[in-house]
Design a protein around this motif. Structure first.
Motif, PDB file in Angstrom:
ATOM      1  N   SER A 305      39.359  34.396  32.711  1.00  0.00           N
ATOM      2  CA  SER A 305      40.599  35.087  32.333  1.00  0.00           C
ATOM      3  C   SER A 305      40.809  36.329  33.199  1.00  0.00           C
ATOM      4  O   SER A 305      41.940  36.674  33.550  1.00  0.00           O
ATOM      5  N   GLY A 306      39.720  37.013  33.558  1.00  0.00           N
ATOM      6  CA  GLY A 306      39.838  38.180  34.422  1.00  0.00           C
ATOM      7  C   GLY A 306      40.363  37.820  35.792  1.00  0.00           C
ATOM      8  O   GLY A 306      41.195  38.543  36.363  1.00  0.00           O
ATOM      9  N   LEU A 307      39.903  36.705  36.339  1.00  0.00           N
ATOM     10  CA  LEU A 307      40.392  36.245  37.644  1.00  0.00           C
ATOM     11  C   LEU A 307      41.863  35.860  37.582  1.00  0.00           C
ATOM     12  O   LEU A 307      42.645  36.195  38.491  1.00  0.00           O
ATOM     13  N   ALA A 308      42.250  35.161  36.534  1.00  0.00           N
ATOM     14  CA  ALA A 308      43.644  34.720  36.411  1.00  0.00           C
ATOM     15  C   ALA A 308      44.588  35.915  36.337  1.00  0.00           C
ATOM     16  O   ALA A 308      45.629  35.947  37.008  1.00  0.00           O
ATOM     17  N   SER A 309      44.235  36.924  35.528  1.00  0.00           N
ATOM     18  CA  SER A 309      45.106  38.089  35.404  1.00  0.00           C
ATOM     19  C   SER A 309      45.114  38.908  36.684  1.00  0.00           C
ATOM     20  O   SER A 309      46.152  39.448  37.079  1.00  0.00           O
ATOM     21  N   LEU A 310      43.970  39.007  37.355  1.00  0.00           N
ATOM     22  CA  LEU A 310      43.915  39.758  38.608  1.00  0.00           C
ATOM     23  C   LEU A 310      44.726  39.065  39.701  1.00  0.00           C
ATOM     24  O   LEU A 310      45.401  39.731  40.500  1.00  0.00           O
ATOM     25  N   ALA A 311      44.693  37.736  39.731  1.00  0.00           N
ATOM     26  CA  ALA A 311      45.497  37.001  40.705  1.00  0.00           C
ATOM     27  C   ALA A 311      46.984  37.267  40.491  1.00  0.00           C
ATOM     28  O   ALA A 311      47.749  37.419  41.452  1.00  0.00           O
ATOM     29  N   ASP A 312      47.415  37.359  39.227  1.00  0.00           N
ATOM     30  CA  ASP A 312      48.817  37.668  38.933  1.00  0.00           C
ATOM     31  C   ASP A 312      49.183  39.067  39.413  1.00  0.00           C
ATOM     32  O   ASP A 312      50.280  39.287  39.946  1.00  0.00           O
ATOM     33  N   VAL A 313      48.272  40.021  39.209  1.00  0.00           N
ATOM     34  CA  VAL A 313      48.536  41.399  39.627  1.00  0.00           C
ATOM     35  C   VAL A 313      48.613  41.503  41.153  1.00  0.00           C
ATOM     36  O   VAL A 313      49.507  42.168  41.694  1.00  0.00           O
ATOM     37  N   LEU A 314      47.699  40.843  41.847  1.00  0.00           N
ATOM     38  CA  LEU A 314      47.664  40.945  43.306  1.00  0.00           C
ATOM     39  C   LEU A 314      48.834  40.224  43.961  1.00  0.00           C
ATOM     40  O   LEU A 314      49.378  40.697  44.961  1.00  0.00           O
ATOM     41  N   GLY A 315      49.219  39.081  43.406  1.00  0.00           N
ATOM     42  CA  GLY A 315      50.321  38.328  43.979  1.00  0.00           C
ATOM     43  C   GLY A 315      49.924  37.677  45.301  1.00  0.00           C
ATOM     44  O   GLY A 315      48.790  37.813  45.774  1.00  0.00           O
ATOM     45  N   PRO A 316      50.876  36.964  45.926  1.00  0.00           N
ATOM     46  CA  PRO A 316      50.558  36.288  47.187  1.00  0.00           C
ATOM     47  C   PRO A 316      50.371  37.276  48.329  1.00  0.00           C
ATOM     48  O   PRO A 316      51.048  38.305  48.405  1.00  0.00           O
ATOM     49  N   PHE A 317      49.441  36.967  49.190  1.00  0.00           N
ATOM     50  CA  PHE A 317      49.188  37.717  50.421  1.00  0.00           C
ATOM     51  C   PHE A 317      48.948  39.212  50.194  1.00  0.00           C
ATOM     52  O   PHE A 317      49.615  40.067  50.779  1.00  0.00           O
ATOM     53  N   PRO A 318      47.979  39.573  49.323  1.00  0.00           N
ATOM     54  CA  PRO A 318      47.635  40.988  49.141  1.00  0.00           C
ATOM     55  C   PRO A 318      46.887  41.515  50.364  1.00  0.00           C
ATOM     56  O   PRO A 318      46.477  40.739  51.245  1.00  0.00           O
TER      57      PRO A 318
END
Length: 335
Positions: A305-318
């Motif tokens: 769940s931590g990875l999923a939420s962090l991926a949403d925060v970072l967005g594409p091409f961080p």
């Protein structure tokens, strides 16, 4: 959990001070404390973000914990102090060991001495599992031998020893938390060395994930920053003075497992690019958190769940990570 920080008697509005409150973990802790209705003083040389500075009950005092006078003035009026200020980069400690010892060792001593002089009710210090050095047994309890192999680990341990000696000699009400590998939103990719953020940033840029070390033998205990903050507040409420507590998830994750979890969080296969030329950190670093659990703490964020939420925060091409692990620097030739 964040709302349970006890208030002392005899003060209508006891303040909480967070040294290093403008940083990664510190910013999350300040947010949690403000959300619980606490008045929070950020003690930091760096300015907090506009979002952090705008939180209700939050103020900023610019102070250098290496300077005792500045530290003493900054902590006046605090009922509880969370000490998070310091160097958090092992690689930087190799390059600049004197700076590292000043801010981590002397800084902790200054904060502890100021808390004694000011009569602070509770001091919670965030240390690191790096003080253990190479693990001799897994999972690691707080009684594991401490033999750090980086200046960063030695400086954090020296800070711990200074604070615990003040507890033994003067009665400083200090509790120490040793965090394992912390991750979450807000890490600076230019300095953060944790694999979770690094793996995810490479993956979100649709690039191979470089890894130094063995993909299966190198394992870590990854703990979400929100769980670290909850643990620190638990220590402020219920930790025993003079004691040390591991802060982790209690779960062992190999680099291969992490890559698989990153792939699941992003919906596409992850391409690991291992480099086994250096195996210096291919060891198992996993926390036994039984002692912290005995205070009522339970990790609330799974790696998935931590990875999923962090991926949403970072967005594409961080922004890509740009820090590298340095275990020793080149020796200067002697004349």
């Amino acid at each position: 959990m964040a709302g349970t920080l006890q208030e002392s008697t005899g003060s209508e509005t006891p303040d909480v001070a967070v040294t290093g409150g403008s940083g990664f973990v510190g910013g999350h802790l300040v947010t949690a404390l403000s959300g619980a209705g606490r008045s929070v003083t950020i003690v930091d040389l760096a300015d907090p973000s506009p979002e952090l500075a705008a939180l209700p009950g939050v103020r900023h005092v610019r102070a250098d914990v290496r300077d005792y006078g500045e530290t003493l003035l900054a902590l006046r009026g605090a009922d509880t102090v969370f000490h998070l200020a310091g160097n958090a980069s092992g690689s930087r400690s190799v390059e600049f060991p004197r700076f590292d010892f000043q801010i981590n060792g002397l800084g902790a001593c200054n904060v502890g001495n100021a808390c004694v002089e000011l009569g602070v009710r509770r001091l919670v210090c965030l240390s690191s599992a790096i003080v253990y050095g190479v693990p001799q047994r897994v999972p690691m309890t707080e009684e594991h031998p401490t033999r750090p192999f980086l200046p960063y680990g030695a400086s954090k341990l020296s800070g711990e020893l200074a604070l615990r000696s003040l507890y033994d000699a003067i009665g400083l009400p200090v509790v120490i938390g040793r965090s394992f590998v912390v991750y979450g939103p807000g890490e600076d990719p230019r300095s953060a060395g944790g694999e979770v953020s690094q793996f995810l940033r490479w993956q979100l840029n649709e690039m191979p994930i470089p890894l130094v070390g063995d993909v299966d033998r190198k394992t870590r205990d990854f703990v979400h920053v929100s769980d670290v903050c909850a643990a620190l507040i638990t220590l402020a409420d219920a930790g025993a003075a003079g004691e040390v507590y591991n802060i982790g998830s209690g779960r062992e994750v190999s680099m291969r497992d992490l890559a698989d979890a990153v792939a699941k969080a992003t919906g596409r296969p992850a391409r690991l690019q291992p480099d086994a030329s250096s195996l210096e950190d291919s060891f198992r670093l996993v926390a036994d958190i039984s002692k912290l659990r005995s205070l009522g703490f339970r990790p609330g964020v799974t790696l998935e769940s931590g990875l999923a939420s962090l991926a949403d925060v970072l967005g594409p091409f961080p922004e890509l990570p740009s820090t590298t692990a340095i275990f020793r620097r080149e020796r200067v030739p002697q004349p």
